[in-house]
Motif scaffolding. Structure first.
Motif, PDB file in Angstrom:
ATOM      1  N   GLU A 124      56.487 -20.766 -29.447  1.00 24.32           N
ATOM      2  CA  GLU A 124      55.517 -21.467 -28.606  1.00 24.32           C
ATOM      3  C   GLU A 124      56.041 -21.608 -27.176  1.00 24.32           C
ATOM      4  OE1 GLU A 124      52.488 -22.285 -29.262  1.00 24.32           O
ATOM      5  OE2 GLU A 124      52.541 -21.704 -31.376  1.00 24.32           O
ATOM      6  N   ARG A 127      55.982 -18.212 -25.482  1.00 25.58           N
ATOM      7  CA  ARG A 127      54.622 -17.791 -25.153  1.00 25.58           C
ATOM      8  C   ARG A 127      54.127 -18.464 -23.880  1.00 25.58           C
ATOM      9  NH1 ARG A 127      51.566 -19.600 -29.616  1.00 25.58           N
ATOM     10  NH2 ARG A 127      52.503 -17.917 -30.820  1.00 25.58           N
ATOM     11  N   HIS A 199      51.650 -11.409 -32.229  1.00 25.17           N
ATOM     12  CA  HIS A 199      51.008 -12.602 -31.692  1.00 25.17           C
ATOM     13  C   HIS A 199      51.637 -13.049 -30.388  1.00 25.17           C
ATOM     14  CE1 HIS A 199      48.786 -16.269 -31.574  1.00 25.17           C
ATOM     15  NE2 HIS A 199      49.844 -17.040 -31.774  1.00 25.17           N
ATOM     16  N   SER A 200      52.964 -12.885 -30.260  1.00 25.96           N
ATOM     17  CA  SER A 200      53.665 -13.450 -29.110  1.00 25.96           C
ATOM     18  C   SER A 200      54.436 -12.452 -28.273  1.00 25.96           C
ATOM     19  CB  SER A 200      54.651 -14.531 -29.592  1.00 25.96           C
ATOM     20  OG  SER A 200      53.985 -15.543 -30.305  1.00 25.96           O
ATOM     21  N   TYR A 201      54.710 -11.293 -28.821  1.00 32.33           N
ATOM     22  CA  TYR A 201      55.610 -10.377 -28.126  1.00 32.33           C
ATOM     23  C   TYR A 201      54.949  -9.065 -27.735  1.00 32.33           C
ATOM     24  CZ  TYR A 201      58.899 -13.712 -30.088  1.00 32.33           C
ATOM     25  OH  TYR A 201      59.558 -14.868 -30.428  1.00 32.33           O
TER      26      TYR A 201
END
Length: 381
Positions: A124, A127, A199-201
């Motif tokens: 989180e 991100r 999702h994040s990378y």
């Protein structure tokens, strides 16, 4: 000045100057202190034999500074320093100079979050602060592109045969390899198998070689000496499109290879020599810890192992070496040596047939039966 006689400097103390500001580094505890240059002069008085040196501070200030340096581990009690494990490492590793133990201590016991809650929090936070991910491949296909044949299944070889046949070759015939062989070696070393969105990378690539965080910082450059269908010279391998980009045509690459490999002339007749580089921004984007400097070397090793095993499966001679001049590789490939650095060198080609037998071979008792092992080159009359 008399107070300083009680202390010695921490054995792993390193002083650097960045933007004209001195910094004290203690890699064993991963701490950095920005100090005034006068403090550095006070520190230097500890190791000076001169009796005429005078402190730049009044006695009260000097005592306070000494106390702070001691509390922070920059100064240590002389008696305690005699049995210091850190001092022992510094002394026993001194043949490798300061960079070896500094890197080891700085990256030792680096903390990685392993709990699910911690990982979620880290993701989180990442991100919220991360910029767009850097491109996971280098491509010059828009300017020029030489498509390579699709890879083959290497169906006539088993993994165990590749293990047993892998041997460093120092006698190459100079005969050309096929474009198919080169295509297979490059694909199974660094070719992209598939990509997927995370999702994040961002989008990550999956190769047959593992990579920390799926960042795949490794790039492959080929020095072609004898390959069917290709001009001699230097190329970049585009992992995304399985294609080659000609950097420079050069009829005879042997003089350059001889210089860049410090005169290892037994590798000069390899059909293709591969330079491995690492693009640091791909790793730095995700990882902010210096331990990743270790991991980028490990990633290169994974790539090189695939190269060696694939070449062995093709019944070709292979080699790998870390003895090379970085700056010459940088100049030849047009890389800066800061954001992209040279890491490793390997090569492939037809080996010289060997008829001689070795009398000093003793097979390990645990080697599987009925498996042929490629032995070292014998002595020829």
């Amino acid at each position: 000045m008399s107070q300083l006689n009680r202390y010695s400097l921490a054995p792993d103390l390193i002083i650097t100057y960045v933007d004209g500001k001195p910094k004290l580094h203690l890699p064993s505890v991963k701490r950095t202190f920005e100090v005034d240059w006068k403090v550095c002069e006070l520190i230097s008085m500890i190791t000076s034999d001169s009796k005429s040196l005078k402190s730049l501070f009044i006695e009260e200030t000097e005592l306070k500074i000494i106390d702070q340096l001691f509390k922070n581990g920059i100064l240590i009690d002389k008696q305690a320093s005699q049995n210091s494990k850190i001092k022992q490492m510094v002394m026993e590793w001194q043949d490798w100079d300061e960079s070896s133990w500094f890197l080891h201590l700085q990256t030792k016991n680096t903390k990685f979050e392993t709990t699910e809650e911690g990982r979620i929090q880290n993701v989180e936070k990442f991100r919220e602060t991360a910029s767009s991910p850097p491109q996971y491949f280098k491509c010059n296909c828009s300017s020029s592109s030489i498509s390579l044949p699709l890879s083959t299944k290497l169906s006539d070889q088993t993994l165990i045969n590749s293990f047993m046949q892998r041997r460093t070759c120092r006698r190459f015939s100079g005969n050309p390899i096929s474009l198919q062989d080169l295509a297979d070696v490059l694909f199974y070393t660094g070719g992209i198998l598939f990509t997927n969105d995370t999702h994040s990378y961002g989008t990550v690539a999956k190769n047959s070689s593992p990579s920390p965080g799926g960042r795949h910082a490794t790039e492959l450059y080929t020095m072609v000496n004898a390959c069917e269908g290709l001009k001699n010279g230097s190329y970049h391998y585009c992992q995304k499109h399985h294609a080659l980009h000609l950097i420079e045509e050069e009829e005879n690459i042997r003089p350059f290879l001889n210089e860049v490999l410090y005169g290892q002339d037994y590798f000069l007749d390899a059909a293709v020599t591969v330079f491995y580089t690492s693009v640091l921004n791909r790793l730095k984007w995700k990882y902010k810890t210096s331990k990743v400097y270790r991991l980028m070397h490990l990633e290169t090793g994974h790539y090189a192992q695939n190269f060696l095993l694939t070449g062995s499966a093709l019944n070709l001679g292979v080699f790998v070496t870390a003895a090379f001049k970085d700056s010459l590789i940088e100049k030849k490939l047009g890389i800066c040596g800061i954001n992209e650095v040279a890491m490793y060198v390997s090569g492939i080609g037809h080996s010289v047939p060997d008829k001689a037998t070795r009398s000093d071979i003793e097979y390990a008792k645990i080697v599987p039966e009925d498996v042929e092992i490629r032995l070292p080159i014998g002595e020829h009359s």
